[in-house]
Structure formats: C-alpha cells, structure tokens
Design an enzyme around this catalytic site. Structure first.
Site, mmCIF file in Angstrom:
data_model
loop_
_atom_site.group_PDB
_atom_site.id
_atom_site.type_symbol
_atom_site.label_atom_id
_atom_site.label_comp_id
_atom_site.label_asym_id
_atom_site.label_seq_id
_atom_site.Cartn_x
_atom_site.Cartn_y
_atom_site.Cartn_z
ATOM 1 N N GLU A 153 0.783 -1.242 0.000
ATOM 2 C CA GLU A 153 0.000 0.000 0.000
ATOM 3 C C GLU A 153 0.818 1.297 0.000
ATOM 4 O O GLU A 153 0.616 2.165 0.857
ATOM 5 C CB GLU A 153 -0.986 -0.035 1.172
ATOM 6 N N ASP A 198 -1.232 -3.366 -3.578
ATOM 7 C CA ASP A 198 -2.012 -2.189 -3.184
ATOM 8 C C ASP A 198 -3.502 -2.431 -3.444
ATOM 9 O O ASP A 198 -3.871 -3.447 -4.051
ATOM 10 C CB ASP A 198 -1.528 -0.934 -3.918
ATOM 11 N N GLU A 261 -6.461 -10.140 -2.323
ATOM 12 C CA GLU A 261 -7.341 -10.013 -1.142
ATOM 13 C C GLU A 261 -8.800 -9.806 -1.543
ATOM 14 O O GLU A 261 -9.500 -8.965 -0.960
ATOM 15 C CB GLU A 261 -6.894 -8.818 -0.276
HETATM 16 O O1 9MR Z 1 -8.058 -8.443 7.551
HETATM 17 C C1 9MR Z 1 -6.981 -7.904 8.291
HETATM 18 C C2 9MR Z 1 -7.424 -7.579 9.711
HETATM 19 O O2 9MR Z 1 -7.834 -8.759 10.363
HETATM 20 C C3 9MR Z 1 -6.281 -6.914 10.457
HETATM 21 O O3 9MR Z 1 -6.752 -6.495 11.731
HETATM 22 C C4 9MR Z 1 -5.787 -5.701 9.699
HETATM 23 C C5 9MR Z 1 -4.590 -5.037 10.368
HETATM 24 O O4 9MR Z 1 -3.502 -5.925 10.455
HETATM 25 O O5 9MR Z 1 -5.421 -6.074 8.381
HETATM 26 C C6 9MR Z 1 -6.458 -6.669 7.626
HETATM 27 O O6 9MR Z 1 -5.981 -7.026 6.352
HETATM 28 C C7 9MR Z 1 -5.584 -5.962 5.514
HETATM 29 C C8 9MR Z 1 -4.377 -6.456 4.721
HETATM 30 O O7 9MR Z 1 -3.360 -6.892 5.584
HETATM 31 C C9 9MR Z 1 -3.866 -5.367 3.800
HETATM 32 N N1 9MR Z 1 -4.918 -4.879 2.945
HETATM 33 C C10 9MR Z 1 -6.162 -4.469 3.598
HETATM 34 C C11 9MR Z 1 -6.666 -5.603 4.482
HETATM 35 C C12 9MR Z 1 -7.992 -5.225 5.136
HETATM 36 O O8 9MR Z 1 -7.816 -4.139 5.988
#
Ligand code: 9MR
Length: 354
Positions: A153, A198, A261
């Site tokens: 990101e 990203d 994702e």
């Molecule tokens: O789904 C993830 C959530 O459980 C965590 O609390 C959060 C922070 O670590 O991250 C979420 O996953 C993110 C991913 O790592 C990066 N892209 C966005 C995702 C959703 O926020």
C-alpha cells in the site's frame, strides 16, 4: 442478471428440483475451486481458524494457497525489545505444509505498521535493523513461502501521489524505501516472487494509474519486483469494464499477477442506501465475475494466484468495519455456515474455462 449468472445458477436449480421442498437458499453443488482453476486459489487465515474443523474442511477442499491475515505482520512479529516472535506464523506455515498448500508471505514493509520499537531507534541503527528484520523474516520461510508482499500500500488513499511514512522518511522517499526492502528480500531469498501490493486499483482509476507509474519507475531503476499484487477489495458500484481495463494495463508489464485479497462488500457505508438486497447481490456477482474473467484472460504464465480475503462471510474483516461492511455484510464466496453462494458457482465456472 448477466448471461454468466444464468449459466452458473442452472446446476443449483436442477439440484433444487431433487429436494422435497424448495428451501430459502438453493443448494449449490460447487466443484473444488482449487481443482477447477488452472492456477492456485488462495485464502487468508488466522491461527484461530486452525482449531475450527468446519473451516479446515472448507479450506482444504477449495484452496491451495494461504496468506496469513495478521500473524506475519510486523505488529505481531516484533516484540517490545525488538526480538522476533514467529510462533504464530510458524503454526500457519506448518498448517500449509500439512495440507500441501502454498504459503504466501504478507507483509514485510507497510506504512500502517510503524512499530514503536522502530520509531524509537536512533538514526544510525535504523537501516541495519530494518534490513535485519526483512532478512530474518524472509530467510525463516525460504523454501516455504512462494512469494512475499514486500511492500504494501504505497499509493496515497486518493491516488494522488504516494504515502509518507516512517520508512519513506528514513530511506529517501517512496522509491528509496521500496527499493531497499526489495533488495534485502531478494538477497534473503533468490526464488520467492516479490510483490508490490495495493488496493483500490480497479475502484479508483487515478490510484490505479499512480500504481502503474510507480511500478514502471521502480522497474526501470532495477528494483527486483517480480510480481504485481492487486488486493481487489471491490467496490461493487464501479462501472462495468473498469476492472477489465485495469487488469489489461497491469498485464502490460509481463509480470505474474496476484489478485491478493478479493472481497466485495454489499454495504456502502452511506447512511442511506436504497439498493435492495437483490440489486446489491447482482452488483456483487457482476463485479466478481468481471474480475475472475479478467484474471482468466491473462496469459497463463501471469496468472500467479487468485486469493480471497476470508473463507466464509463470518470470517471477513468487513464484519468489524464501521465505514462500510458491518455485522450483516456478506462480501465472500461462502456464507456464514460455509455453504457456497451463487457467486462462488460463477467463479468456479469461469475458472473451469466455461
Ligand atoms: O483483515 C486484516 C485484519 O484482520 C487486520 O486487523 C488488519 C490489520 O492488520 O489487516 C487486515 O488485512 C488488511 C491487509 O493486511 C492489507 N490490505 C487491507 C486488508 C484489510 O484491511
């Protein structure tokens, strides 16, 4: 309803005819996604899932790759004294080995994870400790993790420019910190595919264009980026064709692409949303279908993996979100009870080349 919806719905209607009385949700006889797709199909997971036999059964049936949703992030790995704790990420890696799933590393350097221990480091130790973190983490999973989200990101939220963060401030801006993380990761593992990842790249064309420009510049400078990750947290209201157009541009680099994702919230986060459930579900199916078709249309060597951000709706991070998502959201391919939804049948049919 699109042509694809009608086709994918057909088997479920036939099956319904066999049951004594129609039920609220038609039974869908979904083939194994991982057996159907000519590329790995991924899912994210947390260690808590491993103790849920229904989740394990669903995941081992349909998925061939796993991304740790949380336990491989800096906020989990780095202890207060700067030492590293791999107990949880090792559990996920062991699960992958037991299940013969590929492990995908997520994520090394992320603006959202400026660990306090790194923030407090004196300037003369920062670069050494950064490199040590990346190297130790990548080396630990060398031969097990097939790829890494090396930097996550970097593009600004609105798509105009790039995020400033601890890493960019210390290493000479966005190009500097990304280059450094990729160089160290490459030294630590010569085989893993190294991704720049990203989100909102399809949802926001300005952001997509900024990402593409960044990749072009970094590659021209010799940065060892060997894979491109598009998270695909889809906005289901975007115009038809926008996802396809972005995927075509992304493919132009000739690198492997990871839909990393995928989810597609039914909730807009607006106070007033007059769309009916049926309208939202249809929008969701249309956009997920478009993404799956655009992915299938890539040259086979560029279809690196197609990952959903959670197995069942109840596993989704969206359920905890207040700005969109929320407790009733249904953004994934399987419902709360692990039953495949019509959108899963759509995806399976596309992966089967239908
Ligand atoms: O789904 C993830 C959530 O459980 C965590 O609390 C959060 C922070 O670590 O991250 C979420 O996953 C993110 C991913 O790592 C990066 N892209 C966005 C995702 C959703 O926020």
């Amino acid at each position: 309803m699109s042509r694809r919806h009608i086709l994918a719905a057909a088997p479920s209607l036939a099956l319904m005819g066999c049951s004594r009385a129609p039920t609220a949700s038609p039974v869908i006889d979904l083939p194994s996604l991982k057996s159907t797709a000519p590329f790995p199909v991924g899912v994210c997971a947390m260690t808590g899932h491993l103790d849920d036999p229904a989740w394990v059964d669903l995941v081992s049936t349909h998925f061939s790759q796993l991304t740790p949703e949380w336990e491989m992030k800096m906020e989990r790995l780095v202890r207060d004294d700067g030492t590293l704790d791999f107990t949880a990420s090792d559990r996920l890696a062991d699960f992958c080995a037991d299940q013969r799933m590929r492990l995908f590393g997520h994520t090394l350097i992320w603006y959202a994870q400026e660990h306090p221990w790194f923030q407090a480091l004196p300037e003369d130790r920062f670069a050494t400790e950064h490199d040590r973190y990346v190297r130790t983490t990548v080396e630990r999973y060398r031969g097990r993790a097939v790829g890494w989200d090396v930097v996550n990101e970097p593009v600004a939220e609105d798509g105009n420019g790039y995020r400033e963060c601890l890493w960019s401030r210390r290493f000479g801006g966005v190009d500097g910190y990304i280059r450094r993380a990729f160089d160290v990761a490459r030294e630590a593992d010569g085989e893993a595919v190294l991704f720049l990842n990203d989100y909102n790249l399809e949802n926001n064309p300005t952001k997509g264009a900024s990402y593409l420009r960044l990749v072009e510049r970094l590659l021209a400078a010799g940065t060892p980026i060997t894979g491109l990750g598009t998270q695909s947290h889809l906005d289901i209201t975007i115009p038809e064709g926008q996802i396809t157009a972005f995927m075509r541009e992304l493919a132009g680099f000739g690198l492997p692409i990871h839909v990393s994702e995928l989810d597609a919230s039914l909730e807009s986060g607006r106070r007033v949303d007059v769309r009916s459930d049926a309208t939202r579900e249809s929008q969701q199916r249309d956009r997920v279908v478009e993404l799956a078709e655009a992915f299938m249309a890539l040259p086979p060597a560029q279809r690196w993996a197609f990952t959903v951000w959670g197995a069942r709706d109840s596993d989704s991070w969206m359920r905890l979100r207040e700005d969109g998502g929320g407790p009733n959201d249904r953004p994934l391919l399987f419902d709360d009870r692990g039953r495949p939804k019509p959108v899963a049948a759509d995806v399976a049919q596309i992966f089967a080349g239908g």
